[in-house]
Design a protein around this motif. Sequence first.
Motif, PDB file in Angstrom:
ATOM      1  N   GLU A 152       6.678  -8.718 -13.115  1.00  0.00           N
ATOM      2  CA  GLU A 152       6.729  -9.254 -11.760  1.00  0.00           C
ATOM      3  C   GLU A 152       7.001  -8.141 -10.743  1.00  0.00           C
ATOM      4  O   GLU A 152       6.373  -8.076  -9.686  1.00  0.00           O
ATOM      5  CB  GLU A 152       7.804 -10.331 -11.647  1.00  0.00           C
ATOM      6  N   GLU A 153       7.914  -7.256 -11.064  1.00  0.00           N
ATOM      7  CA  GLU A 153       8.203  -6.122 -10.181  1.00  0.00           C
ATOM      8  C   GLU A 153       6.970  -5.232 -10.023  1.00  0.00           C
ATOM      9  O   GLU A 153       6.649  -4.773  -8.931  1.00  0.00           O
ATOM     10  CB  GLU A 153       9.388  -5.316 -10.705  1.00  0.00           C
ATOM     11  N   LYS A 154       6.284  -4.977 -11.128  1.00  0.00           N
ATOM     12  CA  LYS A 154       5.091  -4.143 -11.077  1.00  0.00           C
ATOM     13  C   LYS A 154       4.004  -4.824 -10.239  1.00  0.00           C
ATOM     14  O   LYS A 154       3.316  -4.172  -9.468  1.00  0.00           O
ATOM     15  CB  LYS A 154       4.572  -3.845 -12.477  1.00  0.00           C
ATOM     16  N   ALA A 155       3.863  -6.138 -10.382  1.00  0.00           N
ATOM     17  CA  ALA A 155       2.861  -6.876  -9.599  1.00  0.00           C
ATOM     18  C   ALA A 155       3.168  -6.786  -8.103  1.00  0.00           C
ATOM     19  O   ALA A 155       2.261  -6.596  -7.283  1.00  0.00           O
ATOM     20  CB  ALA A 155       2.812  -8.339 -10.039  1.00  0.00           C
ATOM     21  N   LYS A 156       4.435  -6.892  -7.748  1.00  0.00           N
ATOM     22  CA  LYS A 156       4.826  -6.760  -6.337  1.00  0.00           C
ATOM     23  C   LYS A 156       4.478  -5.369  -5.815  1.00  0.00           C
ATOM     24  O   LYS A 156       3.972  -5.221  -4.705  1.00  0.00           O
ATOM     25  CB  LYS A 156       6.332  -7.017  -6.176  1.00  0.00           C
ATOM     26  N   ILE A 214       2.189  -3.252  -6.983  1.00  0.00           N
ATOM     27  CA  ILE A 214       0.728  -3.115  -6.894  1.00  0.00           C
ATOM     28  C   ILE A 214       0.193  -3.861  -5.674  1.00  0.00           C
ATOM     29  O   ILE A 214      -0.689  -3.366  -4.968  1.00  0.00           O
ATOM     30  CB  ILE A 214       0.059  -3.597  -8.198  1.00  0.00           C
ATOM     31  N   ARG A 215       0.755  -5.043  -5.413  1.00  0.00           N
ATOM     32  CA  ARG A 215       0.332  -5.819  -4.241  1.00  0.00           C
ATOM     33  C   ARG A 215       0.582  -5.041  -2.944  1.00  0.00           C
ATOM     34  O   ARG A 215      -0.257  -5.034  -2.056  1.00  0.00           O
ATOM     35  CB  ARG A 215       1.074  -7.153  -4.217  1.00  0.00           C
ATOM     36  N   THR A 216       1.728  -4.357  -2.851  1.00  0.00           N
ATOM     37  CA  THR A 216       2.003  -3.587  -1.632  1.00  0.00           C
ATOM     38  C   THR A 216       1.050  -2.406  -1.504  1.00  0.00           C
ATOM     39  O   THR A 216       0.592  -2.089  -0.409  1.00  0.00           O
ATOM     40  CB  THR A 216       3.459  -3.073  -1.584  1.00  0.00           C
ATOM     41  N   ILE A 217       0.738  -1.765  -2.616  1.00  0.00           N
ATOM     42  CA  ILE A 217      -0.215  -0.648  -2.582  1.00  0.00           C
ATOM     43  C   ILE A 217      -1.586  -1.138  -2.131  1.00  0.00           C
ATOM     44  O   ILE A 217      -2.215  -0.533  -1.261  1.00  0.00           O
ATOM     45  CB  ILE A 217      -0.324   0.032  -3.968  1.00  0.00           C
ATOM     46  N   LYS A 218      -2.033  -2.230  -2.695  1.00  0.00           N
ATOM     47  CA  LYS A 218      -3.357  -2.765  -2.356  1.00  0.00           C
ATOM     48  C   LYS A 218      -3.388  -3.205  -0.893  1.00  0.00           C
ATOM     49  O   LYS A 218      -4.394  -3.016  -0.213  1.00  0.00           O
ATOM     50  CB  LYS A 218      -3.726  -3.949  -3.262  1.00  0.00           C
ATOM     51  N   THR A 219      -2.302  -3.778  -0.402  1.00  0.00           N
ATOM     52  CA  THR A 219      -2.235  -4.190   0.994  1.00  0.00           C
ATOM     53  C   THR A 219      -2.266  -2.982   1.922  1.00  0.00           C
ATOM     54  O   THR A 219      -2.970  -2.979   2.930  1.00  0.00           O
ATOM     55  CB  THR A 219      -0.950  -5.009   1.251  1.00  0.00           C
ATOM     56  N   GLN A 220      -1.534  -1.939   1.563  1.00  0.00           N
ATOM     57  CA  GLN A 220      -1.509  -0.727   2.373  1.00  0.00           C
ATOM     58  C   GLN A 220      -2.867  -0.048   2.395  1.00  0.00           C
ATOM     59  O   GLN A 220      -3.273   0.498   3.402  1.00  0.00           O
ATOM     60  CB  GLN A 220      -0.443   0.246   1.853  1.00  0.00           C
ATOM     61  N   GLN A 221      -3.569  -0.084   1.285  1.00  0.00           N
ATOM     62  CA  GLN A 221      -4.893   0.543   1.231  1.00  0.00           C
ATOM     63  C   GLN A 221      -5.871  -0.163   2.140  1.00  0.00           C
ATOM     64  O   GLN A 221      -6.790   0.447   2.638  1.00  0.00           O
ATOM     65  CB  GLN A 221      -5.427   0.524  -0.215  1.00  0.00           C
ATOM     66  N   GLY A 222      -5.635  -1.456   2.361  1.00  0.00           N
ATOM     67  CA  GLY A 222      -6.545  -2.219   3.216  1.00  0.00           C
ATOM     68  C   GLY A 222      -6.205  -2.127   4.701  1.00  0.00           C
ATOM     69  O   GLY A 222      -6.925  -2.608   5.543  1.00  0.00           O
ATOM     70  N   THR A 223      -5.080  -1.479   5.053  1.00  0.00           N
ATOM     71  CA  THR A 223      -4.653  -1.367   6.442  1.00  0.00           C
ATOM     72  C   THR A 223      -5.291  -0.147   7.103  1.00  0.00           C
ATOM     73  O   THR A 223      -5.248   0.950   6.560  1.00  0.00           O
ATOM     74  CB  THR A 223      -3.104  -1.232   6.510  1.00  0.00           C
ATOM     75  N   ILE A 224      -5.830  -0.368   8.272  1.00  0.00           N
ATOM     76  CA  ILE A 224      -6.414   0.736   9.040  1.00  0.00           C
ATOM     77  C   ILE A 224      -5.414   1.135  10.111  1.00  0.00           C
ATOM     78  O   ILE A 224      -4.958   0.300  10.890  1.00  0.00           O
ATOM     79  CB  ILE A 224      -7.746   0.311   9.692  1.00  0.00           C
TER      80      ILE A 224
END
Length: 108
Positions: free
Chosen positions: A90-94, A96-106
């Motif tokens: 669960e911690e790892k999923a959180k 990864i989710r933040t990394i993926k969200t940050q990658q999508g931010t311009i």
Amino acid sequence: MKETFGEYIHKLRSDNGLTLTKLAAALDIDQSTLSKIENGKRNVPEEILPKLSAFFNLDLKKLEHEYLSERIAELIYPQEETKSLLEAAEEKAKYIRTIKTQQGTIKF
């Protein structure tokens, strides 16, 4: 649901008086494939979830949750400490989710 996903499908089919042939046709899979799924000899293909949901008027999100929980359970059942393993996942999923969200931010 404590039963396997295949057992659940079998129960749905039986409770509704459906043959393997009829349900397999509705799910667009072979009768033999459905039989193997119900007997735990084959994994449930993810692409049948929307069809299963529509056919039995079930909540798709709940089906997806059950499907994913079974996939996770299949991976971890040999381990003794499943609770700590799930907490770490669960911690790892959180993360990864933040990394993926940050990658999508311009940023401008």
